[in-house]
Design an enzyme around this catalytic site. Structure first.
Site, PDB file in Angstrom:
ATOM      1  CE  LYS A  95       0.203  -1.314   4.226  1.00  0.00           C
ATOM      2  NZ  LYS A  95      -0.224  -2.345   5.081  1.00  0.00           N
ATOM      3  CB  VAL A 122      -7.103  -1.271   0.174  1.00  0.00           C
ATOM      4  CG1 VAL A 122      -8.137  -0.617   1.096  1.00  0.00           C
ATOM      5  CG2 VAL A 122      -6.203  -0.212  -0.447  1.00  0.00           C
ATOM      6  N   GLY A 177       0.282 -11.341  14.337  1.00  0.00           N
ATOM      7  CA  GLY A 177       0.742 -11.057  12.966  1.00  0.00           C
ATOM      8  C   GLY A 177      -0.082 -10.009  12.242  1.00  0.00           C
ATOM      9  CE  LYS A 195      -4.209  -1.192   4.891  1.00  0.00           C
ATOM     10  NZ  LYS A 195      -4.428  -1.848   6.186  1.00  0.00           N
TER      11      LYS A 195
HETATM   12  N1  HSE Z   1      -1.116  -3.835   9.493  1.00  0.00           N
HETATM   13  C1  HSE Z   1      -2.262  -3.780   8.674  1.00  0.00           C
HETATM   14  C2  HSE Z   1      -3.473  -3.699   9.549  1.00  0.00           C
HETATM   15  C3  HSE Z   1      -2.433  -4.990   7.806  1.00  0.00           C
HETATM   16  O1  HSE Z   1      -3.356  -3.824  10.761  1.00  0.00           O
HETATM   17  O2  HSE Z   1      -4.559  -3.521   9.023  1.00  0.00           O
HETATM   18  C4  HSE Z   1      -1.886  -4.844   6.441  1.00  0.00           C
HETATM   19  O3  HSE Z   1      -2.401  -3.762   5.764  1.00  0.00           O
END
Ligand code: HSE
Length: 419
Positions: A95, A122, A177, A195
């Site tokens: 992104k 996104v 994760g 995004k």
């Molecule tokens: N780290 C991002 C989130 C996930 O927590 O939405 C990947 O875009």
């Protein structure tokens, strides 16, 4: 090797026959670029595919699609540009690169007659790019509201439901994760900003300068804000907002927001993402699903690989993101109108409310409600909700409030969005 790469590899190999049946031809993985050939790798992939040299990939004439899952700005951006110049189609979940360099990348792709696919950038697995690009193509998009960051949504949900601290909830999100390798991007709101920048470019046919967006994160949200918001019938969400104000002006921002508990977005919890889009023909639509995690992202990446393969087979040409025709301006946050929640720490003595009310009145800020809790200490929190007001007036009022001796601190200010 990154788990996301393994997930994409596993879907492509385990569903090989199904993919072939659906596409009419198979997809073959030719090479996988890794940083180092570590012995005793946790994941099982065919060793003969592994290479340490990017040149092996971009110079292979049989490779038609390159999947970039490195993430971050460099070397991903350079690799993508080199690949496009070598006439490779790109699938990426990056992104940051798409949000910041869309104009350069898509113009380069057009020149080289290749395409760039970015569904995974996104909302991970939720099909939002395709929805805007194809399913809603007959609509003028009026508004987009999104919860676009799984990590912060998870943290806020944990803080509401389990009363844990911000730090504990973040650690858990990292363990699961969800968070970026540097969680600053999640917490500060920038992940969501990239995004909404991508979605806005697509929806409003322009290239958004993401660095100009107003972005606030959730770092300042404390237990008191959570508790009072729930008591007042709201939930605090990190909302990404993009509105077409008048065809020439866009209002795009990311910040914590009081969302009424009557609004379905307030019920989107944990790592789930949601995007609500208002199109002039279709009205409101809502897409919801897991917005973070390797398997949901791999789902979007593999769909893009299949789409790219179809486009190559049938020689389909179309625009991939904005053609940049509109060039609308962004409204300054100071000119945006919102209702606000304000939390103050004040000395609990007669006349303090009167002074605060006067400052608000002098700046044309109309107060909707005031709550004071806890008379047991000389310093007490007070919570105010205003009626909708131009942000500049609120900021002027706050400057004057900070000069009142009995106002110890302005602890937090959160916008209230009624939609
Ligand atoms: N780290 C991002 C989130 C996930 O927590 O939405 C990947 O875009």
């Amino acid at each position: 090797m990154e788990l996301l790469v393994v997930c994409v590899y596993n879907i492509l190999t385990e569903k090989r026959d199904e993919i072939k049946r659906k596409l009419g031809e198979g997809i073959e993985i030719k090479k996988i670029l890794v940083k180092s050939k570590d012995k005793g790798r946790k994941y099982k992939v065919d060793d003969s595919l592994i290479t340490l040299n990017y040149e092996d990939i971009i110079n292979d004439p049989e490779i038609q699609i390159i999947v970039e899952l490195i993430g971050g700005e460099y070397p991903a951006l350079n690799y993508i540009k080199e690949a496009i110049n070598n006439k490779k189609n790109i699938v990426t979940a990056n992104k940051l690169v798409i949000a910041k360099y869309a104009e350069e990348i898509f113009k380069l792709a057009k020149k080289n007659k290749v395409k760039v696919y970015y569904e995974g950038s996104v909302g991970a697995g939720i099909p939002i790019i395709k929805t805007l690009k194809e399913s809603m193509i007959a609509n003028k998009i009026k508004k987009i509201y999104g919860i676009l960051n799984g990590t912060t949504n998870y943290i806020l949900t944990e803080m509401i439901e389990k009363h844990v601290t911000f730090k504990e909830a973040l650690e858990e999100a990292q363990k699961l994760g969800y968070a970026e390798s540097n969680p600053y991007f999640d917490i500060s709101g920038w992940d969501a900003a990239y995004k909404i920048g991508i979605l806005s470019s697509l929806a409003y046919e322009t290239f958004i300068d993401v660095n100009s967006l107003h972005v606030e994160g959730i770092e300042k949200i404390e237990k008191e804000d959570i508790e009072i918001s729930e008591e007042l019938g709201y939930s605090i969400k990190l909302l990404a907002i993009a509105k077409n104000i008048n065809d020439k002006t866009l209002d795009i921002r990311v910040h914590p927001t009081f969302v009424s508990q009557k609004n379905p977005l307030s019920k989107i919890n944990d790592v789930y993402n949601v995007v609500q889009i208002h199109g002039d023909a279709v009205g409101d639509i809502m897409i919801y699903g897991k917005g973070a995690g390797e398997m949901p992202t791999a789902s979007a990446v593999v769909a893009d690989i299949m789409e790219a393969s179809k486009s190559i087979k049938y020689k389909i040409e179309n625009e991939q993101i904005s053609n940049g025709v509109n060039g609308q301006k962004l409204i300054s946050i100071e000119d945006v109108e919102n209702a606000f929640y304000i939390r103050l720490k004040v000395n609990d003595k007669p006349g303090v409310f009167a002074k605060i009310a006067k400052v608000f009145g002098d700046n044309e800020v109309s107060i909707a409600s005031v709550i004071q809790k806890n008379r047991l200490t000389p310093v007490v929190p007070i919570f105010l909700l205003t009626h909708p007001i131009r942000e500049k007036n609120l900021k002027d009022a706050i400057k004057s409030l900070e000069k009142i001796e009995d106002v110890i601190e302005v602890k937090n200010i959160i916008r209230v969005e009624d939609f």
